[in-house]
Design a protein around this motif. Sequence first.
Motif, short mmCIF file in Angstrom:
data_model
loop_
_atom_site.label_atom_id
_atom_site.label_comp_id
_atom_site.label_asym_id
_atom_site.label_seq_id
_atom_site.Cartn_x
_atom_site.Cartn_y
_atom_site.Cartn_z
N MET B 3 0.85 -1.19 0.00
CA MET B 3 0.00 0.00 0.00
C MET B 3 0.88 1.23 0.00
O MET B 3 1.73 1.40 0.87
N THR B 4 0.71 2.08 -1.00
CA THR B 4 1.52 3.29 -1.09
C THR B 4 0.96 4.35 -0.15
O THR B 4 -0.21 4.29 0.24
N PRO B 5 1.78 5.36 0.21
CA PRO B 5 1.25 6.46 1.04
C PRO B 5 0.06 7.15 0.38
O PRO B 5 -0.89 7.53 1.05
N HIS B 6 0.11 7.28 -0.97
CA HIS B 6 -1.01 7.93 -1.65
C HIS B 6 -2.28 7.09 -1.53
O HIS B 6 -3.36 7.61 -1.25
N SER B 8 -2.92 4.91 0.78
CA SER B 8 -3.34 4.95 2.18
C SER B 8 -4.11 6.24 2.46
O SER B 8 -5.13 6.23 3.15
N ARG B 9 -3.60 7.37 1.90
CA ARG B 9 -4.28 8.65 2.12
C ARG B 9 -5.68 8.61 1.50
O ARG B 9 -6.64 9.12 2.09
N ASN B 58 -3.66 11.28 9.91
CA ASN B 58 -3.16 10.48 8.78
C ASN B 58 -3.14 11.28 7.49
O ASN B 58 -2.24 11.15 6.67
N GLY B 62 0.58 11.89 6.85
CA GLY B 62 0.81 10.55 6.32
C GLY B 62 0.48 9.51 7.40
O GLY B 62 0.43 9.84 8.59
N SER B 63 0.26 8.27 6.96
CA SER B 63 -0.18 7.24 7.90
C SER B 63 0.94 6.84 8.86
O SER B 63 2.07 6.59 8.43
N GLN B 130 2.79 1.10 4.04
CA GLN B 130 2.40 2.51 4.12
C GLN B 130 3.26 3.28 5.13
O GLN B 130 3.34 4.49 5.06
N ARG B 135 7.73 6.32 2.10
CA ARG B 135 7.37 7.48 2.92
C ARG B 135 7.13 8.69 2.03
O ARG B 135 7.67 8.80 0.94
#
Lengths: 51, 193
Positions: B3-6, B8-9, B58, B62-63, B130, B135
């Motif tokens: 899961m990418t940060p994007h 996850s967002r 989050n 970021g998560s 994530q 990051r």
Amino acid sequence: MLALLFALLAGATVLAWKDRPYMAYAVFATTLALSIYWLKFHSTTQLTVVL
Amino acid sequence: MIMTPHGSRTLNAVALLVVCGVLIAAFIAQFVLGELPCPLCNLQRVGLAMVGFGLCLNLLYGSKPHHYGIMLIGGLFGGSVSIRQILLHIVPGTGAYGSPFLGLHYYTWAGICFFLVIVGTAIMLLFEGQFTQLRDKPNDNKFGNHKLAVFAFCLMLALTAGNAVSALLECGPTVCDDPPKDYKLLRELDAGG
């Protein structure tokens, strides 16, 4: 004084937005403590009414 | 699955919009259907606002695992309040508070929502990617250039502030009436004026 809980949470969100996360966590912790107090208060009041 | 940060967002923004939707539904019940929230109902809204605060963190930074921890605390608090209210009315003949929606009262729906929040948060915590692999870059802005995240954040902030005003009108600066009959602060202002 339940309005205070919402006001504190809104304040914590604004603090996080203003790059003050540790102050936001402190305000959140305060809100949680006050929320537990009011939960205990209203739960026992209701119990008295039911009994 | 990574899961990418994007990604996850995006999931966090959608979850925050769902939380906002529940709070908006509560406002509709209050202002359109005229069902004033009881003190325990207001505390369940506080639980939702706590969950919303974790989701907002989050979206902003970021998560991070401790943001999900805040969501779990909010979910456990709100769930405790709703279970307390369900238990108040679980014995036949003890009545209920408010009108049912799809066969269940609002506090029962709230209990289901908080259970789903806890399950959803636990599932999100399973995806370590994530947190460690991808990051956000240090020069990313707070919301990672995510427009949906900005919208959900602003909506949640407005709803939390709106609930503060609503609770102040209903309870005034002191203890809330249980059960509430009207907007106490407005009544006291009318009587005083």
